[in-house]
Write a protein that holds these residues in place. Structure first.
Motif, short mmCIF file in Angstrom:
data_model
loop_
_atom_site.label_atom_id
_atom_site.label_comp_id
_atom_site.label_asym_id
_atom_site.label_seq_id
_atom_site.Cartn_x
_atom_site.Cartn_y
_atom_site.Cartn_z
N VAL A 1 0.82 -1.21 0.00
CA VAL A 1 0.00 0.00 0.00
C VAL A 1 0.86 1.26 0.00
CG1 VAL A 1 -1.72 1.32 1.30
CG2 VAL A 1 -1.92 -1.16 1.13
N VAL A 2 1.93 1.28 0.83
CA VAL A 2 2.67 2.52 1.06
C VAL A 2 3.97 2.62 0.26
CG1 VAL A 2 1.70 2.76 3.35
CG2 VAL A 2 3.87 1.55 3.06
N GLN A 3 4.47 1.52 -0.23
CA GLN A 3 5.78 1.55 -0.88
C GLN A 3 5.80 2.50 -2.08
OE1 GLN A 3 7.23 -2.30 -1.98
NE2 GLN A 3 9.30 -1.60 -2.34
N GLY A 4 4.81 2.44 -2.91
CA GLY A 4 4.76 3.31 -4.09
C GLY A 4 4.69 4.77 -3.71
N ARG A 5 3.93 5.10 -2.65
CA ARG A 5 3.81 6.49 -2.22
C ARG A 5 5.15 7.01 -1.70
NH1 ARG A 5 -1.21 4.18 -0.59
NH2 ARG A 5 -3.00 5.29 -1.45
N PHE A 6 5.86 6.17 -0.95
CA PHE A 6 7.16 6.58 -0.43
C PHE A 6 8.17 6.77 -1.56
CE2 PHE A 6 6.29 4.35 3.89
CZ PHE A 6 5.42 5.38 4.21
N ALA A 7 8.15 5.89 -2.54
CA ALA A 7 9.05 6.00 -3.69
C ALA A 7 8.76 7.28 -4.47
CB ALA A 7 8.91 4.78 -4.60
N ASP A 8 7.47 7.61 -4.62
CA ASP A 8 7.10 8.85 -5.31
C ASP A 8 7.62 10.07 -4.56
OD1 ASP A 8 5.82 7.41 -7.25
OD2 ASP A 8 3.80 7.67 -6.42
N ALA A 9 7.55 10.04 -3.23
CA ALA A 9 8.04 11.15 -2.42
C ALA A 9 9.54 11.33 -2.62
CB ALA A 9 7.73 10.91 -0.94
N LEU A 10 10.27 10.23 -2.66
CA LEU A 10 11.71 10.31 -2.89
C LEU A 10 12.02 10.92 -4.26
CD1 LEU A 10 12.81 6.79 -1.54
CD2 LEU A 10 13.38 9.00 -0.53
N GLY A 11 11.29 10.46 -5.28
CA GLY A 11 11.50 10.97 -6.63
C GLY A 11 11.16 12.44 -6.75
N GLU A 12 10.09 12.87 -6.08
CA GLU A 12 9.67 14.28 -6.17
C GLU A 12 10.70 15.20 -5.53
OE1 GLU A 12 5.92 17.10 -4.69
OE2 GLU A 12 5.72 14.92 -4.77
N VAL A 13 11.20 14.83 -4.38
CA VAL A 13 12.19 15.69 -3.70
C VAL A 13 13.51 15.68 -4.46
CG1 VAL A 13 13.46 16.09 -1.57
CG2 VAL A 13 11.09 15.34 -1.47
N ALA A 14 13.94 14.50 -4.95
CA ALA A 14 15.20 14.41 -5.68
C ALA A 14 15.17 15.26 -6.95
CB ALA A 14 15.49 12.95 -6.04
N ALA A 15 13.99 15.36 -7.58
CA ALA A 15 13.87 16.14 -8.81
C ALA A 15 14.08 17.63 -8.57
CB ALA A 15 12.51 15.91 -9.44
N ASN A 16 13.97 18.07 -7.33
CA ASN A 16 14.12 19.49 -7.00
C ASN A 16 15.46 19.80 -6.34
OD1 ASN A 16 11.50 20.48 -7.87
ND2 ASN A 16 10.65 19.31 -6.17
N MET A 17 16.35 18.81 -6.25
CA MET A 17 17.66 19.02 -5.65
C MET A 17 18.73 18.38 -6.52
SD MET A 17 16.80 18.24 -1.60
CE MET A 17 18.41 18.81 -1.02
N THR A 18 19.90 19.01 -6.57
CA THR A 18 21.01 18.39 -7.28
C THR A 18 21.61 17.29 -6.41
OG1 THR A 18 22.69 19.89 -6.38
CG2 THR A 18 21.52 20.60 -8.38
N LEU A 19 22.44 16.46 -7.03
CA LEU A 19 23.07 15.37 -6.28
C LEU A 19 23.94 15.92 -5.15
CD1 LEU A 19 23.49 12.33 -6.05
CD2 LEU A 19 25.38 12.52 -7.66
N ASP A 20 24.67 17.00 -5.44
CA ASP A 20 25.51 17.62 -4.41
C ASP A 20 24.66 18.21 -3.30
OD1 ASP A 20 27.83 16.95 -5.70
OD2 ASP A 20 28.03 18.86 -6.74
N GLU A 21 23.53 18.81 -3.64
CA GLU A 21 22.65 19.39 -2.62
C GLU A 21 22.07 18.31 -1.70
OE1 GLU A 21 21.00 23.34 -5.05
OE2 GLU A 21 19.84 21.49 -5.01
N ILE A 22 21.72 17.17 -2.27
CA ILE A 22 21.21 16.07 -1.43
C ILE A 22 22.29 15.62 -0.46
CG2 ILE A 22 20.33 13.70 -1.43
CD1 ILE A 22 19.12 14.23 -4.17
N GLN A 23 23.53 15.48 -0.96
CA GLN A 23 24.62 15.03 -0.11
C GLN A 23 24.93 16.05 0.98
OE1 GLN A 23 26.31 12.33 0.35
NE2 GLN A 23 27.79 13.22 1.75
N GLU A 24 24.95 17.32 0.61
CA GLU A 24 25.34 18.36 1.56
C GLU A 24 24.19 18.76 2.49
OE1 GLU A 24 26.72 21.48 -0.92
OE2 GLU A 24 28.45 20.35 -1.68
N ASN A 25 22.95 18.47 2.10
CA ASN A 25 21.79 18.84 2.93
C ASN A 25 20.89 17.61 3.15
OD1 ASN A 25 22.09 21.99 2.86
ND2 ASN A 25 22.26 21.35 0.73
N ARG A 26 21.48 16.56 3.67
CA ARG A 26 20.74 15.31 3.87
C ARG A 26 19.55 15.51 4.80
NH1 ARG A 26 24.76 10.81 2.73
NH2 ARG A 26 23.54 9.42 4.05
N GLY A 27 19.74 16.37 5.83
CA GLY A 27 18.65 16.62 6.76
C GLY A 27 17.46 17.28 6.08
N GLN A 28 17.73 18.25 5.20
CA GLN A 28 16.67 18.91 4.48
C GLN A 28 15.96 17.96 3.52
OE1 GLN A 28 15.56 21.94 5.02
NE2 GLN A 28 14.02 21.88 3.39
#
Length: 296
Positions: free
Chosen positions: A128-155
């Protein structure tokens, strides 16, 4: 005798009645536990039981059990399933989501309506929830660069938590925490040149790799030149020191020679002066003798 038998019969009937009532109470009264709550529907409307119990009458009542345990769900995105970031890079990551039905009557009621008994089965709940969680990951990743994700893991985790929690809110579930366990760039071999996003990322990645190679080569060459210049400077200083040592030695030898020559000259001069004085003394002596003879 008859009266005594009647009394015994009444006692037996009362005991049987009590036993039947206790049995019925035990059978009809359902209790919740720390791990399982339930919702009773039917006669008298809906009743949510989180801590305690309620009578459940066959036919006129229906119950839906709701699991209250925390579900741990690990989501891994790698290879062709890796996330595409804002700068068109691909990110491989492993995240862990912790979700549960909170001990709230409204949440338990909602979970009973939307999920039913699936809250008792972790595997069905994951579906039930796996797809929703995967979508959330994809949505946030699409708005951050790879370096930004690494440097701002908390955000990154904060944004994923917000979106994921909203996506499952209508099910009665609530997200407790999200952990970003690992993050890395997808190997370049996984980029598909025929894919628009991958081709853009591949171009950037190739440029970055070549730029880093050039930078490493420049650093290597600059270091080599610096070492050679330093060696040359050392050799020049050594030669300068040797030259100064030779000059100092020659100067010292010359000064010694001059000093010796001056001393010899002075010695000769003094000897000549003494010889002259001796000759003059002898001449004066002769003159005095001659004068003495003439006077006689």
């Amino acid at each position: 005798m008859t009266r005594g038998a009647d009394i015994i019969a009444v006692i037996i009937l009362i005991a049987l009645a009590i036993a039947v009532i206790v049995y019925l109470l035990h059978w009809l009264y359902r209790r919740s536990s720390k791990e399982v709550s339930f919702v009773r529907t039917g006669m008298f409307g809906e009743k949510v039981i989180i801590s305690g119990g309620a009578f459940v009458l066959p036919i006129i009542h229906n119950i839906t059990q709701v699991g209250m345990r925390t579900l741990s769900l690990t989501i891994k995105r790698a290879g062709d399933k890796s996330l595409i970031t804002k700068d068109r890079m691909r990110a491989e990551l492993v995240t862990e989501f912790f979700t549960k039905v909170p001990p709230d009557k409204k949440a338990v009621s909602t979970a009973a309506q939307t999920l039913g008994n699936r809250t008792l089965d972790p595997e069905h709940l994951r579906e039930v929830v796996q797809g929703r969680f995967a979508d959330a990951l994809g949505e946030v990743a699409a708005n951050m660069t790879l370096d930004e994700i690494q440097e701002n893991r908390g955000q990154f985790v904060k944004e994923v938590t917000k979106i994921a929690d909203e996506s499952i809110g209508h099910t009665g579930l609530a997200l407790e925490t999200v952990s970003l366990i690992s993050l890395d760039q997808t190997p370049i071999e996984q980029f598909n040149p025929a894919n628009t996003f991958d081709s853009q990322g591949l171009t950037q990645l190739t440029e970055q790799i070549e730029a880093r190679k050039k930078k490493r080569n420049d650093i290597t060459q600059d270091t080599k030149i610096s070492i050679e210049n330093k060696n040359l400077e050392t050799i020049q200083k050594e030669l300068e020191i040797k030259k100064n040592e030779e000059f100092s030695r020659y100067k010292q030898e010359r000064e010694i020679a001059i000093q010796k020559a001056n001393e010899r000259t002075e010695t000769i001069k003094q000897r000549s002066e003494r010889e002259r004085e001796a000759e003059e003394a002898e001449i004066r002596s002769q003159e005095e003798i001659e004068v003495a003879k003439i006077s006689q």
